[in-house]
Design an enzyme around this catalytic site. Sequence first.
Site, short mmCIF file in Angstrom:
data_model
loop_
_atom_site.label_atom_id
_atom_site.label_comp_id
_atom_site.label_asym_id
_atom_site.label_seq_id
_atom_site.Cartn_x
_atom_site.Cartn_y
_atom_site.Cartn_z
CB CYS A 14 -0.97 -0.02 1.18
SG CYS A 14 -0.17 0.01 2.80
CG ASN A 17 4.42 -1.70 5.18
OD1 ASN A 17 5.53 -1.99 5.61
ND2 ASN A 17 3.45 -2.59 5.11
CB CYS A 19 -3.61 1.62 7.09
SG CYS A 19 -3.41 3.09 8.11
NE ARG A 20 -4.47 1.52 1.82
CZ ARG A 20 -4.27 2.27 0.75
NH1 ARG A 20 -5.16 2.21 -0.24
NH2 ARG A 20 -3.24 3.08 0.67
CB SER A 21 0.30 -3.47 2.73
OG SER A 21 1.18 -2.58 3.35
CG ASP A 131 -5.30 5.97 2.44
OD1 ASP A 131 -5.30 5.57 3.62
OD2 ASP A 131 -4.45 6.75 1.98
#
Length: 161
Positions: A14, A17, A19-21, A131
């Site tokens: 993401c 690095n 939050c999402r990934s 995001d």
Amino acid sequence: MFPVNSRYRVLFVCLGNICRSPAAEIIFRKQVTDAGRVDEFEIDSAGTIGHHQGAPPDSRMSESLRQKGFTIAGRSRQIQLEDLETFDLIVTMDESNLSDVLRLDETGTRHGKVRPFVSYCRHHDDLRVPDPYYGGQRGFDHVIRMLEDGCEGILESLKGR
Ligand code: 4NP
């Protein structure tokens, strides 16, 4: 099952690095563990920017994950060109991450390894994993549901490899 020395390497990417990934990494690792397939995989995550280098996952994402029973781990790092060599599958969270990762490989020889995360979702038709950084806690919960969905799709797609 793969022999130990030929683990299939999956990298989630993401922007930051945090939050999402990292959440995708945590969720996918739990799913492969629960499926008794942990020895088949190496799983990691990275960001396209190095701004949060060394930072743990975002506290709001961690809180949402903990509430769902996940264990939080990982430190932010920026993706490197060599990651495109090392990993077998590189999964990007949105269009901007996808184009940034593709741009890293000027020759294009590794472009076939890079896939949008949403292409693995079976119960969400979103065009991207949004995001959640500037939104509220509900955004994090939505992202986690999407990540659980897509990670299941990834694991299913890699059955019997
Ligand atoms: P991520 O979220 O890409 O899911 O880790 C973000 C993290 C940090 C920033 C933006 C998005 N930032 O602007 O610092």
